[in-house]
Motif scaffolding. Structure first.
Motif, PDB file in Angstrom:
ATOM      1  N   ASP A   1       0.656  -1.304  -0.001  1.00 49.10           N
ATOM      2  CA  ASP A   1      -0.168   0.062   0.107  1.00 49.10           C
ATOM      3  C   ASP A   1       0.959   1.242  -0.068  1.00 49.10           C
ATOM      4  O   ASP A   1       1.697   1.402   0.859  1.00 49.10           O
ATOM      5  CB  ASP A   1      -0.982   0.136   1.203  1.00 49.10           C
ATOM      6  N   GLN A   5      -7.391   3.359  -3.296  1.00 41.40           N
ATOM      7  CA  GLN A   5      -7.951   4.433  -2.336  1.00 41.40           C
ATOM      8  C   GLN A   5      -7.912   5.718  -3.127  1.00 41.40           C
ATOM      9  O   GLN A   5      -8.895   6.716  -2.609  1.00 41.40           O
ATOM     10  CB  GLN A   5      -7.210   4.473  -1.088  1.00 41.40           C
ATOM     11  N   ILE A  39     -15.094   3.761  -3.420  1.00 42.39           N
ATOM     12  CA  ILE A  39     -14.158   4.771  -2.823  1.00 42.39           C
ATOM     13  C   ILE A  39     -15.054   5.947  -2.551  1.00 42.39           C
ATOM     14  O   ILE A  39     -14.890   6.652  -1.377  1.00 42.39           O
ATOM     15  CB  ILE A  39     -13.301   5.450  -3.816  1.00 42.39           C
ATOM     16  N   THR A  45     -15.133   6.861   1.503  1.00 43.26           N
ATOM     17  CA  THR A  45     -14.527   8.223   2.123  1.00 43.26           C
ATOM     18  C   THR A  45     -15.807   8.729   2.795  1.00 43.26           C
ATOM     19  O   THR A  45     -15.319   9.328   3.587  1.00 43.26           O
ATOM     20  CB  THR A  45     -14.220   8.960   0.674  1.00 43.26           C
ATOM     21  N   ASN A  70     -15.733   7.288   6.176  1.00 36.76           N
ATOM     22  CA  ASN A  70     -14.725   7.647   7.045  1.00 36.76           C
ATOM     23  C   ASN A  70     -14.498   8.473   7.587  1.00 36.76           C
ATOM     24  O   ASN A  70     -14.216   9.142   8.712  1.00 36.76           O
ATOM     25  CB  ASN A  70     -13.218   7.348   6.016  1.00 36.76           C
ATOM     26  N   PHE A 120      -6.939   8.164   4.788  1.00 35.77           N
ATOM     27  CA  PHE A 120      -7.687   7.246   3.831  1.00 35.77           C
ATOM     28  C   PHE A 120      -6.819   6.516   3.033  1.00 35.77           C
ATOM     29  O   PHE A 120      -6.036   7.140   1.922  1.00 35.77           O
ATOM     30  CB  PHE A 120      -8.714   7.775   3.257  1.00 35.77           C
ATOM     31  N   ASN A 121      -6.567   5.057   3.253  1.00 37.07           N
ATOM     32  CA  ASN A 121      -5.527   4.180   2.293  1.00 37.07           C
ATOM     33  C   ASN A 121      -6.118   2.975   2.045  1.00 37.07           C
ATOM     34  O   ASN A 121      -7.263   2.697   2.288  1.00 37.07           O
ATOM     35  CB  ASN A 121      -4.315   4.338   3.017  1.00 37.07           C
ATOM     36  N   GLY A 122      -5.219   2.203   1.508  1.00 35.01           N
ATOM     37  CA  GLY A 122      -5.661   0.897   1.182  1.00 35.01           C
ATOM     38  C   GLY A 122      -6.141  -0.112   2.402  1.00 35.01           C
ATOM     39  O   GLY A 122      -7.065  -0.983   2.266  1.00 35.01           O
ATOM     40  N   THR A 135      -7.714   1.177   4.855  1.00 37.59           N
ATOM     41  CA  THR A 135      -9.371   1.865   5.082  1.00 37.59           C
ATOM     42  C   THR A 135     -10.211   0.938   4.206  1.00 37.59           C
ATOM     43  O   THR A 135     -11.208   0.505   4.615  1.00 37.59           O
ATOM     44  CB  THR A 135      -9.241   3.138   4.767  1.00 37.59           C
ATOM     45  N   VAL A 136      -9.683   0.950   2.822  1.00 34.31           N
ATOM     46  CA  VAL A 136     -10.809   0.315   1.657  1.00 34.31           C
ATOM     47  C   VAL A 136     -10.991  -1.019   2.209  1.00 34.31           C
ATOM     48  O   VAL A 136     -12.202  -1.839   2.048  1.00 34.31           O
ATOM     49  CB  VAL A 136     -10.074   0.280   0.570  1.00 34.31           C
TER      50      VAL A 136
END
Length: 428
Positions: free
Chosen positions: A272, A299, A307, A311, A314, A323-325, A327-328
């Motif tokens: 990531d 992301q 996304i 988002t 989040n 917010f990054n991979g 989180t996804v």
């Protein structure tokens, strides 16, 4: 029997009946049996997980469970699942197998969770498989690509989520064979099933003798200088990393200090870009050209409806955290679990959710197929290559699917599905 007696049940025949129900798992299909399902009431479903909130794998991974919880909080705010709210108990195990056994025992025996969801790590989760099986606790969507989770005969209640590491190794090696043929290939892997399964996949495509130098690391030793030095001395041109994020960053940073700049190909769990950028700081430009693989929306793809949904959640339910991979990933796990709960029905039992996952048919944000069935508990079955270019990680080329055996690596062309209008699976 003594547990029932402590509840004040005086009639011997009633005690015997309830004890028999408990012996069958304590979560029978209907009537009084359903009232005994651990972690389930008319208004709540309690599930738990073990995660490395601290320790050598905390970088990035500590963000997964909060994202899953945020998705659950969003679902709860929209009515829950069959009128029940999801409570998610997150326990820190520091990526230490001894700690994992302790916290999982607490979740099962004291907190009496309905299921363990997305417990993270190959060495950590392997140590609780038998305990969860003995206590008949559903073990859903393990956060690791080990093939150990895909043993329906031995562990009927355990299911993976990530593409298994052999599938991933095959897809990475397919890229090498197609685009980097003739270059000297070397491999660094974690000294457990993660590294071994990944190497197995690489060698299935390139051949057993094709990897010139094979090195391993343990998470308790952050000095990878000897391994990287061996790659440089051997003239490695392509290095495959089966590494968690902290050790991806260590490997790439150490190589730069040694003046060693191979083509890096990195396992999804350690690739990531946002996580690695945070780890490397000013050295983040070293990630330029890194090739990885992924199976969830990127992301930074703000046009992707998943996304956009994640988002928004989040921001509203996860304190607008970075917010990054991860989180996804966490929210994708949450979405799948809600789908499974819906499929298991209002009369929720441990047996019914295992049956629902085995029935399969789930679709979500993934770019590859989910393969759940009675004979396959492995989760996602493919990935798509990614590349860092101009400081941005993005997909290139087609997605691929394959098996953990000797099957070919094939393009996967099924179109992506969009999320429901309100972001909650149909039926809740």
């Amino acid at each position: 029997m003594h547990r029932m007696a402590r509840r004040g049940l005086a009639i011997a025949s009633t005690i015997a009946l309830l004890a028999a129900t408990a012996a069958c798992g304590g979560d029978g299909g209907s009537g009084s049996g359903r009232a005994n399902v651990p972690g389930v009431t008319d208004t709540e479903i309690v599930v738990g997980t073990h995660m490395p909130l601290t320790g050598p794998a905390a970088a990035g991974y500590s963000e997964i469970a909060p994202a899953t919880k945020a998705y659950f909080d969003y679902v709860n705010a929209n009515g829950g699942v069959h009128g029940r709210k999801i409570t998610y108990k997150i326990m820190d195990d520091g990526y230490n197998p001894a700690n994992t056994q302790q916290v999982v025992r607490q979740l099962v025996l004291q907190d009496k969770v309905f299921a363990i969801l997305n417990g993270l790590g190959t060495p950590t989760h392997t140590g609780v498989l038998d305990f969860l099986k003995t206590n008949r606790v559903p073990d859903l969507f393990v956060a690791s690509g080990s093939r150990s989770w895909d043993q329906p005969d031995k562990y009927p209640g355990t299911f993976g989520f990530n593409p298994d590491y052999t599938v991933e190794g095959k897809i990475l090696a397919h890229h090498i064979k197609t685009n980097l043929a003739g270059r000297k290939v070397c491999f660094l892997g974690q000294d457990d099933d993660f590294g071994r399964d990944s190497l197995l996949g690489v060698e299935k495509i390139l051949g057993a003798g094709a990897v010139a130098v094979k090195q391993t690391y343990v998470t308790s030793n952050t000095n990878v200088g000897p391994q990287i030095g061996a790659f440089k001395a051997a003239g490695c041109q392509v290095v495959v990393l089966a590494t968690v994020p902290g050790f991806t960053a260590l490997s790439i940073g150490t190589a730069a200090k040694l003046g060693f700049r191979p083509q890096w190909l990195v396992s999804n769990v350690g690739a990531d870009h946002a996580t690695l950028t945070k780890q490397l700081g000013d050295a983040a430009p070293l990630l330029e050209g890194m090739i990885g693989v992924n199976y969830l929306p990127m992301q930074n793809d703000t046009a992707n409806p998943w996304i956009q949904l994640f988002t928004r959640i989040n921001k509203e339910y996860n304190g607008n955290a970075g917010f990054n991979g991860n989180t996804v990933y966490g929210m994708a796990v949450g979405y799948l679990f809600v789908q499974a709960l819906l499929a298991a029905g209002k009369d929720l039992t441990r047996e019914s959710i295992v049956e629902a996952v085995e029935k399969g048919g789930f679709q979500g944000p993934g770019l590859a197929p989910l393969r759940f069935s009675a004979t396959d508990h492995s989760g996602y079955g493919g990935e798509r290559p990614t590349r860092v270019s101009g400081g941005v990680q993005s997909y290139f080329g087609p997605a691929y699917e394959t098996d953990e055996g000797d099957g070919p690596v094939n393009e996967y062309t099924a179109p992506a599905v969009a999320p429901p209008a309100n972001g909650v699976p149909t039926g809740s």
